[in-house]
Design a protein around this motif. Sequence first.
Motif, PDB file in Angstrom:
ATOM      1  N   TYR A  98      -6.028  -5.953   4.857  1.00  0.00           N
ATOM      2  CA  TYR A  98      -6.318  -6.945   6.002  1.00  0.00           C
ATOM      3  C   TYR A  98      -7.943  -7.078   5.423  1.00  0.00           C
ATOM      4  CZ  TYR A  98      -3.016  -4.189   8.797  1.00  0.00           C
ATOM      5  OH  TYR A  98      -2.069  -3.364   9.109  1.00  0.00           O
TER       6      TYR A  98
ATOM      7  N   TYR B  55     -11.438  -8.574   7.305  1.00  0.00           N
ATOM      8  CA  TYR B  55     -12.252  -8.882   8.330  1.00  0.00           C
ATOM      9  C   TYR B  55     -13.610  -9.221   8.071  1.00  0.00           C
ATOM     10  CZ  TYR B  55      -8.449  -7.333  11.581  1.00  0.00           C
ATOM     11  OH  TYR B  55      -7.228  -7.131  12.005  1.00  0.00           O
TER      12      TYR B  55
ATOM     13  N   TYR C 230      -4.399 -11.453   6.194  1.00  0.00           N
ATOM     14  CA  TYR C 230      -3.197 -10.123   6.413  1.00  0.00           C
ATOM     15  C   TYR C 230      -2.221 -10.437   5.403  1.00  0.00           C
ATOM     16  CZ  TYR C 230       0.428  -7.065   8.284  1.00  0.00           C
ATOM     17  OH  TYR C 230       1.330  -6.348   8.380  1.00  0.00           O
TER      18      TYR C 230
ATOM     19  N   GLN D 235       1.015  -8.443   3.829  1.00  0.00           N
ATOM     20  CA  GLN D 235       1.894  -7.357   4.074  1.00  0.00           C
ATOM     21  C   GLN D 235       3.221  -7.552   2.978  1.00  0.00           C
ATOM     22  OE1 GLN D 235       2.460  -4.682   6.353  1.00  0.00           O
ATOM     23  NE2 GLN D 235       4.205  -4.415   4.749  1.00  0.00           N
TER      24      GLN D 235
ATOM     25  N   LEU E 179     -15.202  -6.955   5.593  1.00  0.00           N
ATOM     26  CA  LEU E 179     -14.470  -5.673   5.389  1.00  0.00           C
ATOM     27  C   LEU E 179     -13.089  -5.727   5.190  1.00  0.00           C
ATOM     28  CD1 LEU E 179     -15.975  -4.474   8.897  1.00  0.00           C
ATOM     29  CD2 LEU E 179     -16.490  -3.217   6.978  1.00  0.00           C
TER      30      LEU E 179
ATOM     31  N   GLY F 288       2.105  -2.884   8.539  1.00  0.00           N
ATOM     32  CA  GLY F 288       1.441  -3.376   9.557  1.00  0.00           C
ATOM     33  C   GLY F 288       1.869  -2.502  10.811  1.00  0.00           C
ATOM     34  N   GLY F 289       0.864  -2.286  11.810  1.00  0.00           N
ATOM     35  CA  GLY F 289       1.103  -1.491  12.846  1.00  0.00           C
ATOM     36  C   GLY F 289       0.913  -0.043  12.712  1.00  0.00           C
ATOM     37  N   THR F 290       0.292   0.438  11.675  1.00  0.00           N
ATOM     38  CA  THR F 290       0.079   1.716  11.489  1.00  0.00           C
ATOM     39  C   THR F 290      -1.453   2.128  11.135  1.00  0.00           C
ATOM     40  OG1 THR F 290       0.610   1.786   9.101  1.00  0.00           O
ATOM     41  CG2 THR F 290       2.341   2.057  10.659  1.00  0.00           C
ATOM     42  N   GLU F 291      -1.641   3.423  10.964  1.00  0.00           N
ATOM     43  CA  GLU F 291      -3.079   3.798  10.588  1.00  0.00           C
ATOM     44  C   GLU F 291      -3.554   2.606   9.602  1.00  0.00           C
ATOM     45  OE1 GLU F 291      -3.691   8.426  11.588  1.00  0.00           O
ATOM     46  OE2 GLU F 291      -2.609   7.702   9.636  1.00  0.00           O
ATOM     47  N   ALA F 292      -4.788   2.085   9.908  1.00  0.00           N
ATOM     48  CA  ALA F 292      -5.695   1.373   9.022  1.00  0.00           C
ATOM     49  C   ALA F 292      -6.884   1.899   8.499  1.00  0.00           C
ATOM     50  CB  ALA F 292      -5.698  -0.124   9.557  1.00  0.00           C
ATOM     51  N   PHE F 293      -7.131   1.992   7.374  1.00  0.00           N
ATOM     52  CA  PHE F 293      -8.529   2.589   6.833  1.00  0.00           C
ATOM     53  C   PHE F 293      -9.470   1.368   6.417  1.00  0.00           C
ATOM     54  CE2 PHE F 293      -7.331   6.752   7.882  1.00  0.00           C
ATOM     55  CZ  PHE F 293      -5.861   6.772   7.553  1.00  0.00           C
ATOM     56  N   PHE F 294     -10.703   1.303   6.638  1.00  0.00           N
ATOM     57  CA  PHE F 294     -11.694   0.339   6.058  1.00  0.00           C
ATOM     58  C   PHE F 294     -12.372   0.860   5.065  1.00  0.00           C
ATOM     59  CE2 PHE F 294     -11.725  -3.245   9.174  1.00  0.00           C
ATOM     60  CZ  PHE F 294     -10.963  -2.785  10.104  1.00  0.00           C
ATOM     61  N   GLY F 295     -12.743  -0.268   4.212  1.00  0.00           N
ATOM     62  CA  GLY F 295     -13.922   0.273   3.116  1.00  0.00           C
ATOM     63  C   GLY F 295     -15.409   0.103   3.884  1.00  0.00           C
TER      64      GLY F 295
END
Lengths: 113, 111
Positions: A33, A35, A48, A50, A91, A98-105
């Motif tokens: 993703y 943002y 996004y 996938q 970001l 999709g729809g699970t834990e997402a981790f950002f940089g």
Amino acid sequence: GAGVSQSPSNKVTEKGKDVELRCDPISGHTALYWYRQSLGQGLEFLIYFQGNSAPDKSGLPSDRFSAERTGGSVSTLTIQRTQQEDSAVYLCASSHGGGTEAFFGQGTRLTVV
Amino acid sequence: QQQVKQSPQSLIVQKGGISIINCAYENTAFDYFPWYQQFPGKGPALLIAIRPDVSEKKEGRFTISFNKSAKQFSLHIMDSQPGDSATYFCAATHPRNQFYFGTGTSLTVIP
């Protein structure tokens, strides 16, 4: 490291120049993703990816913005003919699907002067 | 159209108090509800998340309460500490979809 890596961490560019922002997701994560976050503001969805599916580009603000994801891994966000209103933190996040834990940089802070 | 509505915009709490942030959503297809914590100059960090098959999830001082019928969920921070001062974002998503974020809550915990 095991986290999402973004580069550069800071980018200053002149109005009208093109910029490329890079995102290395967590290994094995199929979803990615992008943002945008303006100073003191919330998170604005851009695009996004996938797996091998067509990306959801519905958040890209103009045709100056594009993104690709090569080999299902690294992603590059390109902004052409940058404008001052493009100044923000970009970001990237990744997740197993999709729809699970997402981790950002940590983000790339873009400043257009 | 704001898919996830978050309130309050800002919150000031005394050390040791309870911080409560609320979110509401419309799309009943959402099935994953995370909360993120963001410090200045950093990316958002996943704090805690819940799925709609449970009404509450607790991890340390952080608890999510989930009300499926009201389409609302909230974050409770017990025994709030100055180190909890940050911006908190709620989010919602469903399979193979983007995350929809709330507008954020700036929390300040006063020593």
